[in-house]
Design a protein around this motif. Structure first.
Motif, mmCIF file in Angstrom:
data_model
loop_
_atom_site.group_PDB
_atom_site.id
_atom_site.type_symbol
_atom_site.label_atom_id
_atom_site.label_comp_id
_atom_site.label_asym_id
_atom_site.label_seq_id
_atom_site.Cartn_x
_atom_site.Cartn_y
_atom_site.Cartn_z
ATOM 1 N N SER A 224 0.878 -1.167 0.000
ATOM 2 C CA SER A 224 0.000 0.000 0.000
ATOM 3 C C SER A 224 0.911 1.211 0.000
ATOM 4 C CB SER A 224 -0.906 -0.017 1.233
ATOM 5 O OG SER A 224 -0.109 0.036 2.406
ATOM 6 N N LYS A 225 0.367 2.368 0.294
ATOM 7 C CA LYS A 225 1.183 3.575 0.201
ATOM 8 C C LYS A 225 1.581 4.069 1.590
ATOM 9 C CE LYS A 225 0.356 3.563 -4.228
ATOM 10 N NZ LYS A 225 0.107 4.536 -5.275
ATOM 11 N N LEU A 226 2.879 4.159 1.804
ATOM 12 C CA LEU A 226 3.398 4.805 3.005
ATOM 13 C C LEU A 226 4.427 5.812 2.529
ATOM 14 C CD1 LEU A 226 4.150 2.172 5.821
ATOM 15 C CD2 LEU A 226 2.137 3.567 5.518
ATOM 16 N N PRO A 227 4.737 6.810 3.355
ATOM 17 C CA PRO A 227 5.776 7.766 2.947
ATOM 18 C C PRO A 227 7.087 7.045 2.618
ATOM 19 C CG PRO A 227 4.666 8.529 4.922
ATOM 20 C CD PRO A 227 4.155 7.147 4.647
ATOM 21 N N GLU B 46 11.067 6.081 2.525
ATOM 22 C CA GLU B 46 12.087 5.984 3.577
ATOM 23 C C GLU B 46 12.890 7.277 3.565
ATOM 24 O OE1 GLU B 46 12.430 3.505 5.638
ATOM 25 O OE2 GLU B 46 11.464 1.793 4.689
ATOM 26 N N ARG B 47 13.380 7.671 4.730
ATOM 27 C CA ARG B 47 14.116 8.932 4.795
ATOM 28 C C ARG B 47 15.443 8.767 5.510
ATOM 29 N NH1 ARG B 47 10.034 13.236 7.367
ATOM 30 N NH2 ARG B 47 10.283 11.914 9.192
ATOM 31 N N TYR C 260 13.690 7.823 -0.356
ATOM 32 C CA TYR C 260 13.753 6.836 -1.421
ATOM 33 C C TYR C 260 12.696 5.764 -1.224
ATOM 34 C CZ TYR C 260 16.289 4.319 2.197
ATOM 35 O OH TYR C 260 16.647 3.726 3.387
ATOM 36 N N LEU D 190 -5.430 3.007 -3.956
ATOM 37 C CA LEU D 190 -4.483 3.061 -2.827
ATOM 38 C C LEU D 190 -4.033 4.502 -2.589
ATOM 39 C CD1 LEU D 190 -2.380 -0.164 -3.506
ATOM 40 C CD2 LEU D 190 -3.985 0.222 -1.619
ATOM 41 N N ASP D 191 -3.909 5.273 -3.683
ATOM 42 C CA ASP D 191 -3.598 6.697 -3.531
ATOM 43 C C ASP D 191 -4.705 7.393 -2.747
ATOM 44 O OD1 ASP D 191 -1.192 6.659 -4.840
ATOM 45 O OD2 ASP D 191 -2.041 7.140 -6.810
ATOM 46 N N GLU E 22 -4.398 6.574 0.801
ATOM 47 C CA GLU E 22 -3.291 7.308 1.417
ATOM 48 C C GLU E 22 -3.719 8.735 1.744
ATOM 49 O OE1 GLU E 22 0.013 8.250 -1.110
ATOM 50 O OE2 GLU E 22 1.425 8.260 0.558
ATOM 51 N N ARG F 38 -0.113 7.706 8.280
ATOM 52 C CA ARG F 38 0.869 6.875 7.588
ATOM 53 C C ARG F 38 2.301 7.300 7.886
ATOM 54 N NH1 ARG F 38 -1.457 3.279 3.852
ATOM 55 N NH2 ARG F 38 -3.707 3.448 4.071
ATOM 56 N N GLU F 39 2.474 8.552 8.275
ATOM 57 C CA GLU F 39 3.817 8.955 8.707
ATOM 58 C C GLU F 39 4.119 8.399 10.096
ATOM 59 O OE1 GLU F 39 5.245 12.969 8.217
ATOM 60 O OE2 GLU F 39 4.150 13.139 6.324
ATOM 61 N N ALA G 67 5.113 4.881 9.300
ATOM 62 C CA ALA G 67 6.412 4.798 8.643
ATOM 63 C C ALA G 67 7.532 5.055 9.647
ATOM 64 C CB ALA G 67 6.493 5.793 7.485
ATOM 65 N N ASP H 86 13.569 0.406 6.170
ATOM 66 C CA ASP H 86 13.799 -0.525 5.067
ATOM 67 C C ASP H 86 13.163 -1.899 5.275
ATOM 68 O OD1 ASP H 86 15.463 1.400 3.686
ATOM 69 O OD2 ASP H 86 16.984 0.943 5.196
ATOM 70 N N PHE I 179 6.022 -3.436 5.167
ATOM 71 C CA PHE I 179 4.748 -3.230 5.857
ATOM 72 C C PHE I 179 3.674 -3.894 5.018
ATOM 73 C CE2 PHE I 179 0.897 -0.640 6.842
ATOM 74 C CZ PHE I 179 0.824 -0.938 8.190
ATOM 75 N N GLU J 190 -0.023 -4.185 4.631
ATOM 76 C CA GLU J 190 -1.272 -3.583 5.087
ATOM 77 C C GLU J 190 -2.424 -4.556 4.901
ATOM 78 O OE1 GLU J 190 -1.909 0.490 4.059
ATOM 79 O OE2 GLU J 190 -4.008 0.442 4.699
ATOM 80 N N ALA K 26 -6.515 -2.566 2.872
ATOM 81 C CA ALA K 26 -6.229 -1.167 2.566
ATOM 82 C C ALA K 26 -7.406 -0.502 1.853
ATOM 83 C CB ALA K 26 -4.972 -1.065 1.708
#
Lengths: 696, 545
Positions: A498-501, A503-504, A530, B39-40, B43, B63-64, B67, B73, B76, B78, B81
């Motif tokens: 799915s969509k997560l921010p 990696e930073r 990235y 999915l967008d 989000e 979602r932050e 994350a 790395d 995840f 989900e 979703a």
């Protein structure tokens, strides 16, 4: 004593009364000759490579200048000979005598020669007697107000017992002379225990040319050509080469003969160097018609020189081998006619120092040190990865020597070797050296002693290279973490359904440039975001050009290969193999700092990895200066404290004086204010960045 | 780990240059594009404005938060979703549920999305919450919740069609009961209260093992100032009633006091890192090498209308380690393919459909499931099943008995079941192949999946026949034209209702996956299930023989 009576006294063990790269250098040859190698060391060097590599090592409680302790160490180990290296006791005639008196072999010229040549006034007299051209000089005792009017300015004030630029002052006019003599005298007293100084004609546009001589106890004597060591900062050499770009065969012969004349008059044995000043103005224009190049005797160094490898490179000789053989009473097995000079060699001295900050010595841990495999260069280094470079000794980390068919090729090789050196952890002159070697003025051979003031080579790293390095570093780190995964190790990096921010990774460019650029104190960290794509490539954004990273253009990065030391990465079509290292430290405040060292085409950049989480109250940013505090600009010791608590001071007022590498450094107030606390006292050793004085 | 199964790699029967492959692939990519856009939407949550408002208050979008709590790395996965697809609610339904790695520990993470109706408990939140509890319980995984919720969705339900009111408050609160159960089962519950957690919601931290409260943000009380005023006349404010500082210093409900959201996430990671988590299930025992065939080719195997035949071995060959597959009873009951393989080094037994289930196939399936239980090997079901075979011969051959044997084996099997629906999943075939209702650990759909009681054509056809019969009995003329229209309409409605998106929108599975992710998803699930011991069944119900 005639030469024929010299006995050969073979020995098979040698103690090196020195440390660092020169100890390793001597050991290397001695070992190849089948000798037992004995080291001496102080506590600061207990973990040093030269100690580990020696067959035996003996601790010196009081330092490398303790001659009795060194002789005791030789006795304890059974070493038969003592090699002094350079610096320390290498030109101490009394030590040489004591070594011999103890029944040990001294690897070097006789104590008498050392004594005579060690006194610049006596040396100059000897040179005059042997017919060598010398600079006009004046005895400071006889200088009175009136007689100074006869002096041709500019002049140089020099310590009689000096060397290495200590106790030296250039004086432009008569009114500065007294003060210069006084301060040079103080410095000389401190450095050499001998306050005598003298005044000499100063040649403003000059080259430092020296002739390597080699003799044995049987009267054989040769010269091995010249070395040009004109590129100096703080009167200390940093780049040396042989041959000199301006010395013609005729001039070489003239200077060589002059050196041999002096050596012969002294019955010189072992290695030595006769230093000359070559007047640049005599090489150009009308002067040639006036009688050609003009050179003047400066002094004789009665030891192996730091820069001896360039001579070794072009002559094919091993000077340490020659020294050891001569010390054993053997004859030189060649003569002047059999000496050929092949190609061109250049040496660069790598120092822990900050060229952007007046070449002040730096200190710290050598987090990474790894010369590239190519170009193939000679690396004479004392340090290794993990070494601590302290304030106790000369901050030279080592020397790099390139040998090529031409000067241009040797310079290019050396520059490349320095650029490719993976080096970080402390500030060095690496980038400055590379910039010098790449400078058109250097390549044109315009290497007078004022080169650095005149040319001021400036290292530059392109912003694109910084971005490339940041992305390469961030993605290498990603590979590091993925390689270390214990849970779900086979799942692709940062996989999502799915969509997560993205990696930073936040990276703060700290140093590694050696030019003061990016010391991390006033910079924002660069953020690299990235996401791994299905095809294994990465979509990357970075905040380099635009602080709103979320709007930054997306780059495509492909990791072609990854290893624990390296990443082969293609970023928007440009592919590079990049050496990367990662180190982590825990500071005394308990905060952890993590660093990435990333190679660029021209240097190694150091990035601090900004932690994702900050523990409230913990000081994680050790690079930040304490508010209102004045920190030490360099490691050294406190010589003088000129303020007390509650004193009101104005910007620029000298608050205290530090001493580093035997030079005085005044520390001025950065702004007007009231001193609230003085945190150091006279005699205290201070590290770089230590808070010295606090303001209200 | 160099040991592999000794079976050779499967051959491939896929003609990647064929027209049908190209068509299937293009259709699949179209469907994936639709899903990607959804999915967008998920989000985006409550939308840009709501997100901006959160940020302006120092709050991170949900979602932050997730994350940032995950190990960098790491994956995840989900769950659901696209919950709420084709409903009046925002896609995702106002809560994010998934499986992620925190401090090296696989955790179930559930997080209110306060940008959607203030994090209110929509029907989709309730269903996802229920699923999160189930995953934590079944797989024995730490349960990490990020709470910020306005509480019950008090808006009036406006359902279409006939109204059946089977929801009543008296039945609510089961979540809390189950949370308490988890704690008893030694499953730690870690709760970060990012915002409001009031009334019933206050029991989320109340029933968690660890609570992290955020300075100036957490609000935990049974009744807010207005209700307190109504009830007792007492004047109060949020902070004294239930602020982070109050709970950390006075009530003791807050175990950890965070300075801000990032600090709360840091503390959450610290808590998980001390849980001393050990997985009782065995680590990979085999080499986890990639399949020898390109996983990209999974895109072209299934046709959108499911009419062109698919050899499930071609799917297996692109999912399992080294494409190695040891087939069991190849020549018996060939419409059910059974055999052994491994994914990411974890040994598995696979049951895949190659057509409708015949009596022998069902019998074979029952036997294979028992074999896997005997040796403690998890089962992967690849569903493409229109059901059990009907007709005189098959009824007489005991298709009900044989089918029931398979259902018995599936139901009483105690090794973990992972189900992927790659095509049709109709009727009792869904049950026999360990569908959602039959106690599997995870159910994943390919975009081509169709889940229904039977195929749309069959339903429409059966209904048409019923109408025809009614007309005949009543002696009225059968209107062929009208019937054709009804058949077409029924078919369309049924088709739409059976699509993967409809199923996943209703949270009746764990989500739609890209076929190319099948190996990765199953690999994650196989690791996740090892938070419990892998132990086969000791006994079954009475097999009808």
């Amino acid at each position: 004593m005639t030469h024929a009576q010299v006995m050969t006294t073979p020995f098979d063990s040698v103690l090196v009364a020195n440390r660092g790269e020169i100890a390793r250098r001597v050991f290397a040859t001695a070992r190849s000759m089948g000798m037992v190698c004995v080291a001496v060391f102080t506590d600061a060097d207990a973990d040093a490579a030269f100690v580990r590599e020696a067959d035996e090592a003996i601790r010196l409680a009081t330092g490398y200048l303790d001659g009795d302790a060194i002789i005791g160490a030789a006795k304890l180990s059974g070493a038969q000979a003592v090699h002094p290296g350079y610096g320390f006791l290498s030109e101490n005639a009394n030590f040489a005598r004591s070594v011999q008196a103890a029944g040990l072999i001294w690897v070097g010229p006789t104590p008498d020669i050392i004594a005579t040549m060690g006194d610049k006034i006596l040396a100059k007299e000897a040179a005059l007697a042997a017919g060598l051209p010398v600079l006009d000089s004046y005895d400071t005792e006889s200088l009175t107000g009136e007689s100074t009017e006869l002096i041709r300015f500019p002049v140089l004030v020099k310590a009689a017992a000096g060397g290495g630029g200590k106790g030296m002052r250039v004086v432009q006019s008569a009114d500065q002379l007294d003060e210069a003599i006084a301060s040079a005298s103080r410095e000389a007293d401190k450095a050499f225990g001998d306050s005598r100084v003298f005044v000499e004609r100063y040649v403003p546009r000059a080259r430092h040319i020296e002739i390597q001589i080699l003799g044995d106890a049987h009267g054989n004597l040769v010269h091995l050509g010249e070395r040009e060591c004109s590129i100096q900062r703080r009167h200390q050499k940093i780049i040396e080469e042989s041959p000199s770009p301006v010395v013609s065969p005729e001039l070489r012969q003239a200077m060589g003969n002059a050196a041999l004349a002096l050596a012969s008059s002294l019955s010189y044995s072992s290695t030595g160097t006769v230093e000359f000043l070559l007047d640049e103005d005599s090489l150009t224009g009308d002067s040639i018609t006036e009688g050609g190049a003009e050179f003047f005797f400066l002094e004789v160094n009665t030891r192996l020189q730091v820069e001896h490898p360039v001579t070794e490179a072009i002559t094919g000789l091993d000077l340490v081998r020659e020294q050891l053989q001569v010390a054993a009473g053997q004859q030189l097995n060649f003569d002047q006619s059999s000496i050929d000079f092949l190609g061109h060699a250049i040496e660069a001295r790598l120092y822990a120092e900050d060229p952007a900050n007046g070449f002040l010595p730096s200190a710290g841990t050598v987090d990474v040190f790894e010369p590239a495999e190519t170009p193939a260069l000679r690396w004479d280094v004392g340090i290794e990865q993990g070494s601590e470079v302290g304030v106790h000794f000369d901050p030279m980390l080592g020397k790099v020597i390139a040998h090529g068919p031409t000067r241009a090729e040797a310079a290019a090789q050396l520059a490349r070797g320095l650029e490719r050196l993976h080096l970080g952890g402390l500030t060095t002159n690496r980038d400055f050296l590379a910039a010098t070697l790449r400078h058109p003025q250097f390549l044109a051979g315009a290497t007078t002693t004022d080169f650095i003031e005149r040319v001021n080579p400036t290292p530059l790293v392109s912003p694109d290279d910084v971005v490339f390095a940041a992305v390469a570093g961030a993605l290498w780190m990603q590979g590091r973490r993925v390689a270390d995964l214990e849970v779900l190790p086979r799942v692709p990096s940062g996989w999502r359904n799915s969509k997560l921010p993205m990696e930073r990774t936040s990276l703060l460019l700290e140093d590694g440039l050696g030019d003061g650029l990016g010391d991390g104190r006033d910079q924002e960290p660069m953020e690299v975001r990235y996401r791994r794509n299905r095809d294994g490539s990465f979509s990357v954004r970075n905040s380099a050009n635009d602080n709103t990273v979320s709007n930054a253009a997306i780059s495509n990065a492909i990791i072609h290969a990854w290893s624990a030391e390296w990443i082969d990465i293609e970023l928007d079509g440009l592919r590079r193999g990049v050496r990367v290292s990662h180190t982590a430290r825990v500071s005394h405040t308990g905060s952890a700092a993590s660093f990435l060292y990333v190679q660029t085409p021209s240097t190694t950049l150091r990035f601090r990895i900004e932690p994702r989480f900050v523990v409230p109250g913990a000081d994680t940013d050790t690079s930040t200066l304490q508010d209102g505090g004045l920190v030490s600009p360099m490691p050294g010791s406190v010589l003088e404290v000129r303020v007390n608590p509650d004193d009101e001071v104005v910007a620029g007022q000298v608050l205290l004086v530090l001493e580093a590498m035997k030079m005085e450094h005044p520390v001025p107030a950065p702004r007007d204010g009231t001193v609230s606390q003085v945190l150091v006292e006279v005699g205290q050793q201070v590290e770089l960045g230590l808070v010295l004085v606090e303001f209200e | 780990m160099d040991r592999t199964l000794l079976a050779p790699p499967l051959p491939s029967s896929v003609a990647t240059s064929s027209e049908s492959f190209a068509k299937n692939r293009a259709d699949m990519l179209d469907q994936l594009q639709v899903i990607d856009e959804l999915l967008d939407e998920a989000e985006a949550g409550g939308g840009e404005k709501a997100m901006a408002r959160m940020r302006s208050r120092g709050k991170l979008p949900v979602r932050e938060r997730i994350a940032n709590v995950l190990d960098p790395d790491t994956p995840f996965l989900e769950i659901s979703a696209l919950a709420g697809y084709d409903s009046d609610y925002t896609i995702g339904g106002g809560m994010v549920v998934g499986i992620g790695i925190i401090a090296g520990t696989e955790c179930v993470i559930l997080a209110n999305d306060p940008s959607v109706l203030g994090g209110a408990l929509t029907p989709y939140v309730l269903k996802k919450w229920n699923r999160a509890l189930e995953i934590a319980r079944d797989n024995h995984m730490p349960y990490v919740s990020f709470v910020e919720s306005a509480g019950a969705d008090l808006r009036v339900e406006t359902g279409g069609g006939r109204k059946a009111n089977t929801n009543h408050f008296a039945e609510s609160g089961r979540f809390f009961y189950e949370m308490i159960e988890l704690s008893k089962m030694d499953i730690p519950l870690v709760c970060v209260v990012f915002g409001s957690s009031t009334a019933g919601g206050a029991y989320q931290p109340g029933l968690s093992d660890y609570n992290i409260v955020v300075k100036d943000q957490s609000k935990i009380f049974l009744a807010g100032p207005p209700l307190v005023k109504m009830a007792t006349g007492e004047e109060s404010d949020d902070e004294t009633l239930g602020g982070a500082k109050m709970h950390a210093e006075i009530s003791g409900l807050g175990d950890y006091f965070a300075e801000d959201e990032m600090d709360a996430l840091r503390l959450c990671r610290e808590v998980v890192s001390h849980l001393n988590w050990r997985k009782p299930g065995p680590e990979p025992s085999l080499l986890g090498d990639d399949p020898i065939y390109d996983q990209e080719e999974l895109l072209g195997l299934v046709s959108q209308d499911l009419r062109s035949p698919l050899d499930v071995r071609d799917v297996i060959a692109r999912v399992v380690d080294g494409s190695r597959f040891e087939e069991f009873k190849t020549r018996y009951g060939p419409t059910l393919v059974c055999g052994w393989a491994s994914i990411h080094g974890y040994p598995i037994g696979i049951l895949g459909n190659n057509g409708v289930l015949h009596p022998e196939a069902a019998e074979k399936g029952a036997q294979f499931i028992q074999l896997c239980n005997q040796i403690d090997v998890p089962l992967v079901f690849l569903q493409n099943i229109t059901g059990f075979m009907v007709g005189k011969d098959f009824e007489q051959a005991g298709i009900i008995k044989k089918g029931s044997q398979m259902l018995n084996a599936v139901s009483n099997s105690t090794v973990p079941h992972l189900t992927v629906i790659i095509g049709s999943s109709y009727g009792a075939g869904t049950y026999g192949m360990s569908g959602r209702a039959f106690g599997n650990r995870f159910t994943w759909l390919w975009p081509t999946a169709k889940v229904a009681v039977m195929g749309p054509k069959q339903i429409a056809g059966v209904m048409s026949m019923v109408r025809r019969g009614q007309a005949a009995r009543k002696g009225i003329e059968f209107d062929e034209e009208e019937d054709a229209q009804i058949v077409a309409m029924v078919e369309e409605v049924q088709e739409k209702g059976s699509l993967a998106l409809a199923a996943t929108g209703a949270v009746s599975d764990d989500g739609i996956i890209d076929p190319r992710d099948t190996r990765t998803v199953l690999g994650i699930c196989l690791s996740v299930v090892r938070n419990t011991p892998i132990e086969g069944a000791d006994g079954y119900g009475v097999f009808r023989l």
